[in-house]
Design a protein around this motif. Structure first.
Motif, PDB file in Angstrom:
ATOM      1  N   ALA A  40      35.696  22.649  38.684  1.00  0.00           N
ATOM      2  CA  ALA A  40      36.191  21.521  39.085  1.00  0.00           C
ATOM      3  C   ALA A  40      35.297  20.640  40.270  1.00  0.00           C
ATOM      4  O   ALA A  40      34.621  21.513  41.029  1.00  0.00           O
ATOM      5  N   PRO A  41      35.270  19.384  40.188  1.00  0.00           N
ATOM      6  CA  PRO A  41      34.767  18.469  41.055  1.00  0.00           C
ATOM      7  C   PRO A  41      34.886  19.174  42.510  1.00  0.00           C
ATOM      8  O   PRO A  41      36.024  19.212  42.961  1.00  0.00           O
ATOM      9  N   GLY A  42      33.828  19.274  43.308  1.00  0.00           N
ATOM     10  CA  GLY A  42      33.957  19.656  44.679  1.00  0.00           C
ATOM     11  C   GLY A  42      34.531  21.412  44.656  1.00  0.00           C
ATOM     12  O   GLY A  42      34.552  21.708  46.078  1.00  0.00           O
ATOM     13  N   LYS A  43      34.451  22.190  43.899  1.00  0.00           N
ATOM     14  CA  LYS A  43      35.025  23.420  43.964  1.00  0.00           C
ATOM     15  C   LYS A  43      33.903  24.222  43.269  1.00  0.00           C
ATOM     16  O   LYS A  43      33.103  23.949  42.502  1.00  0.00           O
ATOM     17  N   GLU A  44      33.974  25.574  43.763  1.00  0.00           N
ATOM     18  CA  GLU A  44      32.979  26.669  43.363  1.00  0.00           C
ATOM     19  C   GLU A  44      33.389  26.768  41.804  1.00  0.00           C
ATOM     20  O   GLU A  44      34.559  26.616  41.294  1.00  0.00           O
ATOM     21  N   ARG A  45      32.135  27.375  41.164  1.00  0.00           N
ATOM     22  CA  ARG A  45      32.387  28.011  39.940  1.00  0.00           C
ATOM     23  C   ARG A  45      33.165  29.103  39.929  1.00  0.00           C
ATOM     24  O   ARG A  45      33.148  30.180  40.561  1.00  0.00           O
ATOM     25  N   ASP A  90      43.953  23.757  34.927  1.00  0.00           N
ATOM     26  CA  ASP A  90      43.009  24.372  34.162  1.00  0.00           C
ATOM     27  C   ASP A  90      41.920  23.284  33.833  1.00  0.00           C
ATOM     28  O   ASP A  90      40.929  23.677  33.203  1.00  0.00           O
ATOM     29  N   THR A  91      42.002  22.072  34.402  1.00  0.00           N
ATOM     30  CA  THR A  91      41.356  21.104  34.409  1.00  0.00           C
ATOM     31  C   THR A  91      39.876  21.534  35.032  1.00  0.00           C
ATOM     32  O   THR A  91      39.825  21.739  36.284  1.00  0.00           O
ATOM     33  N   ALA A  92      38.692  21.233  34.268  1.00  0.00           N
ATOM     34  CA  ALA A  92      37.348  21.723  34.793  1.00  0.00           C
ATOM     35  C   ALA A  92      36.476  21.615  33.680  1.00  0.00           C
ATOM     36  O   ALA A  92      36.812  21.300  32.637  1.00  0.00           O
ATOM     37  N   VAL A  93      35.101  21.669  34.114  1.00  0.00           N
ATOM     38  CA  VAL A  93      33.990  21.902  33.169  1.00  0.00           C
ATOM     39  C   VAL A  93      33.824  23.238  32.858  1.00  0.00           C
ATOM     40  O   VAL A  93      33.903  24.236  33.907  1.00  0.00           O
ATOM     41  N   TYR A  94      33.859  23.819  31.648  1.00  0.00           N
ATOM     42  CA  TYR A  94      33.990  25.102  31.409  1.00  0.00           C
ATOM     43  C   TYR A  94      32.417  25.313  30.692  1.00  0.00           C
ATOM     44  O   TYR A  94      32.012  24.686  29.784  1.00  0.00           O
ATOM     45  N   TYR A  95      31.821  26.509  31.326  1.00  0.00           N
ATOM     46  CA  TYR A  95      30.689  26.931  30.915  1.00  0.00           C
ATOM     47  C   TYR A  95      30.820  28.340  30.320  1.00  0.00           C
ATOM     48  O   TYR A  95      31.315  29.066  30.478  1.00  0.00           O
ATOM     49  N   CYS A  96      29.895  28.393  29.292  1.00  0.00           N
ATOM     50  CA  CYS A  96      29.666  29.922  28.658  1.00  0.00           C
ATOM     51  C   CYS A  96      28.148  30.444  29.228  1.00  0.00           C
ATOM     52  O   CYS A  96      27.289  29.478  29.639  1.00  0.00           O
ATOM     53  N   ALA A  97      28.283  31.629  29.052  1.00  0.00           N
ATOM     54  CA  ALA A  97      27.128  32.291  29.998  1.00  0.00           C
ATOM     55  C   ALA A  97      27.013  33.649  29.433  1.00  0.00           C
ATOM     56  O   ALA A  97      27.803  34.310  28.793  1.00  0.00           O
ATOM     57  N   ALA A  98      25.436  34.120  29.409  1.00  0.00           N
ATOM     58  CA  ALA A  98      25.045  35.383  28.823  1.00  0.00           C
ATOM     59  C   ALA A  98      24.731  36.349  29.982  1.00  0.00           C
ATOM     60  O   ALA A  98      23.933  35.942  30.728  1.00  0.00           O
ATOM     61  N   SER A  99      24.864  37.556  29.621  1.00  0.00           N
ATOM     62  CA  SER A  99      24.780  38.535  30.694  1.00  0.00           C
ATOM     63  C   SER A  99      24.049  39.754  30.248  1.00  0.00           C
ATOM     64  O   SER A  99      24.513  40.191  29.182  1.00  0.00           O
ATOM     65  N   GLY A 100      23.146  40.742  30.760  1.00  0.00           N
ATOM     66  CA  GLY A 100      22.407  41.894  30.482  1.00  0.00           C
ATOM     67  C   GLY A 100      23.252  42.940  30.932  1.00  0.00           C
ATOM     68  O   GLY A 100      22.841  44.291  31.016  1.00  0.00           O
TER      69      GLY A 100
END
Length: 124
Positions: A40-45, A90-100
């Motif tokens: 969310a704006p101004g908050k951590e991921r 739940d309002t936020a920008v949602y990101y997907c990510a890949a991990s090894g």
């Protein structure tokens, strides 16, 4: 290298549902664990949910457990996040990510590649 593109976000009412998608290119997702994060704006991921290389193990944050479901389709090279019973928080920008990393990691530093994000806005 892996490129990730999220889609499926939008404006919904409290209690509604969305399915977010993450399409990958450059390398098959069978080689990676996949995770979803939100900011969310101004908050951590913050961590939302993750799924292991094989798809056999998942892990969700307590705040979304029972409402969010992560899944992976290696044949389609895609990962999904089914979101039910949405709340304003739940309002936020949602990101997907890949991990090894083995398993279903929950820390941002364990992920190597990130998408650009998709906006989810929940109105009361």
């Amino acid at each position: 290298h892996v490129q990730l593109v999220e889609s499926g976000g939008g404006l919904v009412q409290t209690g509604g549902s969305l399915r977010l998608s993450c399409a990958a290119s450059g390398r098959t997702l069978s080689c990676y664990a996949m995770g979803w994060f939100r900011q969310a704006p101004g908050k951590e991921r913050d961590f939302v949910a993750s799924i292991s290389w094989s798809g056999g193990s998942t892990y969700s944050a307590d705040s979304v457990k029972g409402r969010f479901t992560v899944s992976k389709d290696n044949a389609k090279n895609a990962v999904y996040l089914q979101i039910n019973s949405l709340k304003p928080e739940d309002t936020a920008v949602y990101y997907c990510a890949a991990s090894g990393v083995y398993g279903s990691p929950s820390n941002g530093y364990e992920y190597d590649y990130w998408g650009q994000g998709t906006q989810v806005t929940v109105s009361s």
